[in-house]
Design a protein around this motif. Structure first.
Motif, PDB file in Angstrom:
ATOM      1  N   ARG A 275     -42.149   8.542  30.661  1.00 36.32           N
ATOM      2  CA  ARG A 275     -43.071   8.893  29.563  1.00 36.32           C
ATOM      3  C   ARG A 275     -43.279   7.716  28.621  1.00 36.32           C
ATOM      4  NH1 ARG A 275     -40.821  14.948  28.424  1.00 36.32           N
ATOM      5  NH2 ARG A 275     -42.039  15.952  30.049  1.00 36.32           N
ATOM      6  N   ASN A 276     -42.188   7.024  28.301  1.00 37.49           N
ATOM      7  CA  ASN A 276     -42.303   5.853  27.420  1.00 37.49           C
ATOM      8  C   ASN A 276     -43.167   4.767  28.061  1.00 37.49           C
ATOM      9  OD1 ASN A 276     -40.767   6.972  25.397  1.00 37.49           O
ATOM     10  ND2 ASN A 276     -38.862   6.018  26.082  1.00 37.49           N
ATOM     11  N   ASP A 277     -42.971   4.538  29.351  1.00 36.05           N
ATOM     12  CA  ASP A 277     -43.762   3.525  30.053  1.00 36.05           C
ATOM     13  C   ASP A 277     -45.243   3.873  30.021  1.00 36.05           C
ATOM     14  OD1 ASP A 277     -41.437   2.186  30.617  1.00 36.05           O
ATOM     15  OD2 ASP A 277     -41.457   2.596  32.774  1.00 36.05           O
ATOM     16  N   LEU A 278     -45.554   5.157  30.196  1.00 35.96           N
ATOM     17  CA  LEU A 278     -46.950   5.593  30.207  1.00 35.96           C
ATOM     18  C   LEU A 278     -47.627   5.304  28.867  1.00 35.96           C
ATOM     19  CD1 LEU A 278     -48.953   6.924  32.144  1.00 35.96           C
ATOM     20  CD2 LEU A 278     -48.278   9.133  31.215  1.00 35.96           C
ATOM     21  N   VAL A 279     -46.869   5.416  27.786  1.00 36.29           N
ATOM     22  CA  VAL A 279     -47.412   5.208  26.446  1.00 36.29           C
ATOM     23  C   VAL A 279     -47.401   3.731  26.047  1.00 36.29           C
ATOM     24  CG1 VAL A 279     -47.022   5.699  23.996  1.00 36.29           C
ATOM     25  CG2 VAL A 279     -46.783   7.519  25.678  1.00 36.29           C
ATOM     26  N   SER A 280     -46.367   3.007  26.420  1.00 35.24           N
ATOM     27  CA  SER A 280     -46.176   1.669  25.855  1.00 35.24           C
ATOM     28  C   SER A 280     -46.543   0.505  26.770  1.00 35.24           C
ATOM     29  CB  SER A 280     -44.724   1.505  25.396  1.00 35.24           C
ATOM     30  OG  SER A 280     -43.849   1.607  26.507  1.00 35.24           O
TER      31      SER A 280
ATOM     32  N   ARG B 140     -47.042  -1.003  34.566  1.00 29.34           N
ATOM     33  CA  ARG B 140     -46.486   0.212  35.171  1.00 29.34           C
ATOM     34  C   ARG B 140     -46.541   0.130  36.695  1.00 29.34           C
ATOM     35  NH1 ARG B 140     -49.822   2.581  31.304  1.00 29.34           N
ATOM     36  NH2 ARG B 140     -51.092   3.626  32.883  1.00 29.34           N
TER      37      ARG B 140
END
Length: 195
Positions: A139-144, A150
Motif C-alpha cells: 500500500r505504501n509503495d502504491l502511494v509513494s 513499483r
C-alpha cells in the motif's frame, strides 16, 4: 510431502520432525485449473493455502474494474486472511493463473494446531505479521513510488513474473493501464540498451 510446502512451513518456525509431521498431516492437497477460482467474492475463505506449483492472483472488482493486490508463487502462502479469521464473506477473489497445486490448511485445523503447542501459535503469529508487513509495504509503495519504481521492485522480487502473468494483471497491480506499463517497459529496455 513436496519441498515447496515443507519450506513454506519451516521458513517461519523451526519445527522438529515430529512437530512438522503433525503440521503436514493437517494440509490437504487441491488442484486448481488455470482461470478457476480458489475464492470468489461473497464466499468465506475456508483455508489458507501453500502453493506447491503454479500462480494465484488475489484481486477485487470495483466500479473501475479489476485491481490485483497480490500474486503468489511456488512455496508461498495465500488466502483472504481477514475472511479466514472472522469467518465472514470475502470481498476478494483468488484465481489460478496457471494450473496450480496447493495444500490447504483449514480454519479448524489451524485452531487444532494452536491447541497443541506454542510453536504452532508462533507460526500463526508470524504468518499474520508477515502478511501485515507485506500488505502495508504494498500500500505504501502504491502511494509513494512511481509506477516505474513499483514495476522495478516487482520484477526484482519476481524476475520471471512477465513470463507467468499477463501484462494486464501486472498493470492492475501497479495501478496503471496496460498501455502505460508497455511504455515503462519500452523505456527501461532503451535505458538498458544505452547502458
Amino acid at each position: 510431502m513436496q519441498k515447496n510446502v515443507v519450506s513454506a512451513v519451516t521458513n517461519l518456525v523451526n519445527f522438529d520432525d515430529s512437530e512438522l509431521l503433525i503440521f503436514l498431516e493437517k494440509l490437504k492437497p487441491r488442484k486448481i485449473l488455470k482461470d478457476d477460482y480458489l475464492l470468489r467474492a461473497g464466499d468465506v475463505c475456508k483455508a489458507m493455502v501453500i502453493i506447491n506449483s503454479g500462480v494465484l492472483r488475489y484481486f477485487t472488482i470495483t466500479e473501475k474494474g479489476e485491481q490485483s493486490h497480490w500474486f503468489a508463487f511456488d512455496g508461498e502462502w495465500l488466502g483472504d486472511y481477514e475472511s479466514f479469521l472472522t469467518r465472514q464473506p470475502s470481498s476478494n477473489f483468488i484465481q489460478a493463473l496457471e494450473d496450480t497445486e496447493v495444500y490447504c490448511l483449514s480454519y479448524d485445523d489451524m485452531q487444532k494446531l494452536y491447541s497443541i503447542g506454542a510453536k504452532y501459535e508462533r507460526f500463526g503469529r508470524l504468518m499474520a505479521e508477515n502478511l501485515f508487513v507485506s500488505v502495508g509495504r504494498s500500500r505504501n509503495d502504491l502511494v509513494s513510488l512511481s509506477a516505474e519504481k513499483r514495476y522495478l521492485n516487482l520484477i526484482n522480487t519476481y524476475p520471471n513474473i512477465v513470463k507467468r502473468i499477463q501484462i494486464q494483471h501486472i498493470a492492475t497491480y501497479l495501478g496503471i493501464h496496460p498501455q502505460s506499463l508497455s511504455r515503462i517497459r519500452k523505456n527501461l529496455a532503451k535505458q538498458k540498451n544505452l547502458g
